[in-house]
Write a protein that holds these residues in place. Structure first.
Motif, PDB file in Angstrom:
ATOM      1  N   ILE A 117      -4.636  98.842 -26.754  1.00  0.00           N
ATOM      2  CA  ILE A 117      -4.016  97.805 -25.922  1.00  0.00           C
ATOM      3  C   ILE A 117      -4.656  97.757 -24.534  1.00  0.00           C
ATOM      4  CG2 ILE A 117      -2.146  99.262 -25.058  1.00  0.00           C
ATOM      5  CD1 ILE A 117      -1.834  95.563 -25.984  1.00  0.00           C
ATOM      6  N   PHE A 118      -5.133  98.908 -24.046  1.00  0.00           N
ATOM      7  CA  PHE A 118      -5.691  98.957 -22.686  1.00  0.00           C
ATOM      8  C   PHE A 118      -6.993  98.160 -22.558  1.00  0.00           C
ATOM      9  CE2 PHE A 118      -3.058 102.806 -23.139  1.00  0.00           C
ATOM     10  CZ  PHE A 118      -2.061 102.447 -22.243  1.00  0.00           C
ATOM     11  N   PRO A 119      -7.966  98.359 -23.460  1.00  0.00           N
ATOM     12  CA  PRO A 119      -9.153  97.487 -23.347  1.00  0.00           C
ATOM     13  C   PRO A 119      -8.829  96.022 -23.648  1.00  0.00           C
ATOM     14  CG  PRO A 119      -9.430  99.056 -25.161  1.00  0.00           C
ATOM     15  CD  PRO A 119      -8.161  99.404 -24.457  1.00  0.00           C
ATOM     16  N   ILE A 120      -7.866  95.780 -24.518  1.00  0.00           N
ATOM     17  CA  ILE A 120      -7.478  94.398 -24.821  1.00  0.00           C
ATOM     18  C   ILE A 120      -6.922  93.723 -23.570  1.00  0.00           C
ATOM     19  CG2 ILE A 120      -5.825  92.965 -26.090  1.00  0.00           C
ATOM     20  CD1 ILE A 120      -6.162  94.952 -28.437  1.00  0.00           C
ATOM     21  N   LEU A 121      -6.026  94.422 -22.864  1.00  0.00           N
ATOM     22  CA  LEU A 121      -5.432  93.842 -21.650  1.00  0.00           C
ATOM     23  C   LEU A 121      -6.464  93.681 -20.540  1.00  0.00           C
ATOM     24  CD1 LEU A 121      -1.987  95.663 -21.527  1.00  0.00           C
ATOM     25  CD2 LEU A 121      -2.452  93.294 -22.176  1.00  0.00           C
ATOM     26  N   GLY A 122      -7.315  94.682 -20.353  1.00  0.00           N
ATOM     27  CA  GLY A 122      -8.334  94.597 -19.295  1.00  0.00           C
ATOM     28  C   GLY A 122      -9.330  93.476 -19.543  1.00  0.00           C
ATOM     29  N   TRP A 123      -9.865  93.448 -20.750  1.00  0.00           N
ATOM     30  CA  TRP A 123     -10.844  92.415 -21.085  1.00  0.00           C
ATOM     31  C   TRP A 123     -10.157  91.052 -21.151  1.00  0.00           C
ATOM     32  CZ3 TRP A 123     -14.685  93.083 -25.754  1.00  0.00           C
ATOM     33  CH2 TRP A 123     -15.681  92.113 -25.677  1.00  0.00           C
ATOM     34  N   GLY A 124      -8.922  91.050 -21.634  1.00  0.00           N
ATOM     35  CA  GLY A 124      -8.164  89.799 -21.713  1.00  0.00           C
ATOM     36  C   GLY A 124      -7.948  89.167 -20.351  1.00  0.00           C
ATOM     37  N   LEU A 125      -7.743  90.019 -19.334  1.00  0.00           N
ATOM     38  CA  LEU A 125      -7.592  89.499 -17.978  1.00  0.00           C
ATOM     39  C   LEU A 125      -8.896  88.840 -17.515  1.00  0.00           C
ATOM     40  CD1 LEU A 125      -5.745  89.252 -15.511  1.00  0.00           C
ATOM     41  CD2 LEU A 125      -6.648  91.460 -14.753  1.00  0.00           C
ATOM     42  N   GLY A 126     -10.013  89.512 -17.782  1.00  0.00           N
ATOM     43  CA  GLY A 126     -11.310  88.914 -17.438  1.00  0.00           C
ATOM     44  C   GLY A 126     -11.552  87.626 -18.206  1.00  0.00           C
ATOM     45  N   LEU A 127     -11.181  87.611 -19.478  1.00  0.00           N
ATOM     46  CA  LEU A 127     -11.336  86.409 -20.303  1.00  0.00           C
ATOM     47  C   LEU A 127     -10.471  85.267 -19.769  1.00  0.00           C
ATOM     48  CD1 LEU A 127     -12.683  85.322 -22.924  1.00  0.00           C
ATOM     49  CD2 LEU A 127     -10.578  85.963 -24.093  1.00  0.00           C
ATOM     50  N   PHE A 128      -9.255  85.609 -19.330  1.00  0.00           N
ATOM     51  CA  PHE A 128      -8.373  84.589 -18.760  1.00  0.00           C
ATOM     52  C   PHE A 128      -9.019  83.939 -17.534  1.00  0.00           C
ATOM     53  CE2 PHE A 128      -5.298  83.521 -15.448  1.00  0.00           C
ATOM     54  CZ  PHE A 128      -4.632  82.481 -16.063  1.00  0.00           C
ATOM     55  N   PHE A 129      -9.573  84.766 -16.637  1.00  0.00           N
ATOM     56  CA  PHE A 129     -10.201  84.215 -15.435  1.00  0.00           C
ATOM     57  C   PHE A 129     -11.447  83.397 -15.775  1.00  0.00           C
ATOM     58  CE2 PHE A 129      -7.843  87.641 -13.118  1.00  0.00           C
ATOM     59  CZ  PHE A 129      -7.043  86.772 -12.399  1.00  0.00           C
ATOM     60  N   HIS A 130     -12.169  83.820 -16.803  1.00  0.00           N
ATOM     61  CA  HIS A 130     -13.326  83.036 -17.253  1.00  0.00           C
ATOM     62  C   HIS A 130     -12.849  81.677 -17.774  1.00  0.00           C
ATOM     63  CE1 HIS A 130     -17.319  83.068 -19.735  1.00  0.00           C
ATOM     64  NE2 HIS A 130     -17.216  82.013 -18.969  1.00  0.00           N
ATOM     65  N   TRP A 131     -11.810  81.681 -18.585  1.00  0.00           N
ATOM     66  CA  TRP A 131     -11.233  80.433 -19.113  1.00  0.00           C
ATOM     67  C   TRP A 131     -10.782  79.531 -17.969  1.00  0.00           C
ATOM     68  CZ3 TRP A 131      -5.993  79.067 -18.585  1.00  0.00           C
ATOM     69  CH2 TRP A 131      -5.621  77.910 -19.268  1.00  0.00           C
ATOM     70  N   TRP A 132     -10.079  80.125 -17.003  1.00  0.00           N
ATOM     71  CA  TRP A 132      -9.572  79.342 -15.873  1.00  0.00           C
ATOM     72  C   TRP A 132     -10.730  78.712 -15.106  1.00  0.00           C
ATOM     73  CZ3 TRP A 132      -4.761  77.840 -14.654  1.00  0.00           C
ATOM     74  CH2 TRP A 132      -4.575  77.240 -13.424  1.00  0.00           C
ATOM     75  N   ASN A 133     -11.779  79.475 -14.865  1.00  0.00           N
ATOM     76  CA  ASN A 133     -12.929  78.980 -14.125  1.00  0.00           C
ATOM     77  C   ASN A 133     -13.625  77.833 -14.862  1.00  0.00           C
ATOM     78  OD1 ASN A 133     -14.864  78.964 -12.030  1.00  0.00           O
ATOM     79  ND2 ASN A 133     -16.220  80.215 -13.260  1.00  0.00           N
TER      80      ASN A 133
END
Length: 125
Positions: free
Chosen positions: A100-116
């Protein structure tokens, strides 16, 4: 009867859209401009400005397509790697869900990439 410039623009816009032929030659453009009292110099400057704007829009569209493609690659990598981590987690230590930890960390980066990519507009530079 007299018309203000906004009325003339609207009437001509309707007339041009109703015209069956969709394209005009440069000579026709110059002729229409001269009939409207627009000098060749002003027409030339306006045409150059329009061409530059069209080029910017084309480049912006190409850039946005590249950003979307990069995001899709990032998303596919996220899914593939994290599915592997979940599978590895279930095989090695099913009692503790550490993936869950790499999923949440990478998911946060993915979210910001999506937002951008999808929620910010490219500015004229």
């Amino acid at each position: 009867m007299s018309y203000n410039s906004e009325d003339v623009e609207q009437i001509l816009e309707i007339a041009l859209t109703d015209k069956e032929e969709g394209e005009f030659s440069r000579e026709q453009l110059v002729e229409m401009a001269s009939e409207l009292g627009i000098s060749a110099n002003i027409l030339e400057k306006t045409e150059q400005k329009w061409l530059a704007q069209q080029e910017k829009e084309l480049l912006r569209g190409t850039f946005n397509n590249l950003r979307r493609r990069d995001f899709r690659k990032h998303f596919i990598s996220f899914i593939a790697v994290n599915l592997f981590l979940i599978l590895l987690n279930l095989i090695t230590s099913p009692s503790y869900f550490w993936s869950i930890f790499p999923i949440l960390g990478w998911g946060l980066g993915l979210f910001f990439h999506w937002w951008n990519v999808y929620h910010t507009k490219t500015e004229d530079k």
